[in-house]
Design an enzyme around this catalytic site. Structure first.
Site, PDB file in Angstrom:
ATOM      1  N   PHE B  29      11.919 -33.542 -37.079  1.00 42.90           N
ATOM      2  CA  PHE B  29      12.020 -32.103 -36.818  1.00 42.90           C
ATOM      3  C   PHE B  29      13.404 -31.496 -36.972  1.00 42.90           C
ATOM      4  O   PHE B  29      14.406 -32.143 -36.688  1.00 42.90           O
ATOM      5  CB  PHE B  29      11.493 -31.806 -35.403  1.00 42.90           C
ATOM      6  CG  PHE B  29      10.134 -32.386 -35.161  1.00 42.90           C
ATOM      7  CD1 PHE B  29       9.030 -31.899 -35.849  1.00 42.90           C
ATOM      8  CD2 PHE B  29       9.972 -33.458 -34.289  1.00 42.90           C
ATOM      9  CE1 PHE B  29       7.779 -32.459 -35.652  1.00 42.90           C
ATOM     10  CE2 PHE B  29       8.716 -34.014 -34.091  1.00 42.90           C
ATOM     11  CZ  PHE B  29       7.623 -33.514 -34.776  1.00 42.90           C
ATOM     12  N   ASP B  30      13.426 -30.245 -37.424  1.00 45.84           N
ATOM     13  CA  ASP B  30      14.665 -29.464 -37.479  1.00 45.84           C
ATOM     14  C   ASP B  30      14.771 -28.507 -36.301  1.00 45.84           C
ATOM     15  O   ASP B  30      15.857 -28.123 -35.903  1.00 45.84           O
ATOM     16  CB  ASP B  30      14.694 -28.598 -38.751  1.00 45.84           C
ATOM     17  CG  ASP B  30      14.570 -29.433 -39.999  1.00 45.84           C
ATOM     18  OD1 ASP B  30      15.165 -30.530 -40.042  1.00 45.84           O
ATOM     19  OD2 ASP B  30      13.854 -29.000 -40.926  1.00 45.84           O
ATOM     20  N   VAL B  31      13.608 -28.061 -35.848  1.00 40.79           N
ATOM     21  CA  VAL B  31      13.576 -27.009 -34.830  1.00 40.79           C
ATOM     22  C   VAL B  31      12.834 -27.506 -33.600  1.00 40.79           C
ATOM     23  O   VAL B  31      11.779 -28.115 -33.725  1.00 40.79           O
ATOM     24  CB  VAL B  31      12.815 -25.763 -35.371  1.00 40.79           C
ATOM     25  CG1 VAL B  31      12.724 -24.679 -34.296  1.00 40.79           C
ATOM     26  CG2 VAL B  31      13.493 -25.229 -36.620  1.00 40.79           C
TER      27      VAL B  31
END
Lengths: 291, 291
Positions: B29-31
């Site tokens: 994940f990035d967010v």
């Protein structure tokens, strides 16, 4: 709340102005639950804010003579249920009341101890200290003798009362409602009813209360126990299909009679899921002097 | 409120103490919606009693630096919905608020006119005169410009506010809720939540509000509109399956992560109808320095 599909088989007969129909209908019954003259009458009300004595006064004010013994209110029905039917442990006999003085008077008449109700100590905002005391189960805020939460119509409902009721039930108290009418007629329109007081608790708890008012058959059993009538010769008269008419149909009374002066509409009477045997524009149509 | 059956297909992975599992999970994940460091963080809260500015202060008090722009509250989401999405007629733009100052602040930030809320004029008992004025639709008690009723958590809920909300909606106002959480955690236990404020109205009206908080996808759309992230690289972190986890699953985020420090239990995470992809004992397990 599952609503069973009850209705009389035929579409209801419209009796206003129909003398023959009216006479035939009247001849079928000895007992009218909620109104009529010359026969045994029982006034059955879901309004728990008034006691039976209050109701007598109200009827007197409307020119309708009555006695306390002829009145069955949901507050009385609830008190009877708590005092005579619920088997509460010795140390769990206190009731936490959400409601007005009608409930309190009927609980007193059955010697049921209670807290809450109209006590001004509960008519206040919740405080940061309350949260902590409730979380700790402190006896200064949660009375360990409370074994029942009884929810009726409360014009002073607030966050604190809802929170306490929730915690009493979570701790094992029996969840009772005087009645579950969602609305209360007043001044020709509708306002929040006792059912809307229970609604928050139902959502929080994920369970329904035992409801003691119409259409609960606990109320019918209590009425029959007191008046000893023949159900096939009794007729329920009322303006609301989901309480009054359903109460009579599920109680297998000989008749149900809808009146159009209240909550339910002609359309509901004629084509709804719960239909009366007959209906009238207004109750006085039943009292036509030339019948 | 129908609850769709959403869950990630496999049972959730238990990540506390599982370094490899944790690293694999983080790498996806990035967010993170609602918490973590070193990546884009959006704090998503259903608590409408606070504004975004209030929330920043609260997080700061907890040692978590944040900016107003990183916070999405249900009060903000509701205000955006009213000001930018609802197409209200010119003369029906006022909002009748059941709720606290958080809602008022966010409505002001979007220039939405409102009445009710924390106004002391509404913190009183209903009077016999009120019934008549409401029944008559008198403008002194029912503002004809009200086109929306917005219901959030209100620690000063009362009979008058419920009655007015009911009548505004019956007269055509849109029925909105900041969120429908039935309970609110406080001091380690539960108290009435915003959903329990709507419950009475839902029962009276026989219809549900449009709910703007989690799990409503109106809130997800608004967040995505603002942050422009790739959903497959975003993870929702939360403690409540029926709001947080459902929000992430129905929003088709790449991941959902349950934490056991709040409302939902391990049993719910592992075998409930709505299950996260993974779960942890506590959020700080995600922040292990040696990952």
């Amino acid at each position: 709340m599952a609503q069973s599909q009850v209705s009389s088989i035929d579409p209801p007969r419209y009796l206003t102005g129909d003398k023959t129909g009216l006479r035939e209908f009247l001849d079928k019954f000895d007992v009218f639950l909620f109104d009529c003259d010359g026969k045994q009458v029982v006034f059955v009300t879901n309004n728990s804010t008034k006691s039976r004595a209050d109701y007598c006064k109200k009827l007197e004010g409307l020119g309708i003579p009555s006695t306390v013994e002829e009145i069955f209110s949901s507050s009385y029905s609830s008190s009877i249920y708590i005092s005579r039917i619920l088997q509460l442990p010795e140390n769990k006999r206190k009731v936490f009341v959400i409601g007005e003085s009608g409930i309190e008077q009927e609980l007193r008449s059955e010697n049921v101890p209670f807290i809450g109700g109209t006590d001004p100590a509960y008519r206040r905002d919740i405080t940061p200290e309350d949260y902590k005391l409730v979380a700790a189960g402190d006896e200064s805020i949660l009375d360990p003798e409370v074994g029942v939460v009884l929810v009726g119509l409360d014009f002073h409902i607030n966050y604190l009362k809802q929170a306490l009721a929730y915690h009493y039930i979570k701790r094992g108290a029996v969840f009772l409602a005087t009645n579950i009418d969602s609305t209360l007629p007043n001044s020709g329109t509708l306002f929040p009813g006792a059912g809307s007081m229970s609604a928050a608790l139902i959502m929080m708890l994920g369970k329904d209360p035992i409801a003691l008012g119409k259409p609960s058959q606990a109320m019918m059993d209590a009425i029959e126990g007191k008046f000893q009538f023949d159900r096939s010769r009794a007729c329920m008269v009322g303006d609301r299909v989901n309480t009054d008419i359903r109460f009579g149909l599920e109680g297998k009374l000989g008749g149900t009679l809808g009146v159009l002066t209240g909550v339910s509409s002609k359309e509901e009477f004629v084509s709804g899921g719960v239909r009366p045997h007959a209906y009238l524009d207004k109750l006085s149509d039943l009292l036509a002097s030339d019948l």
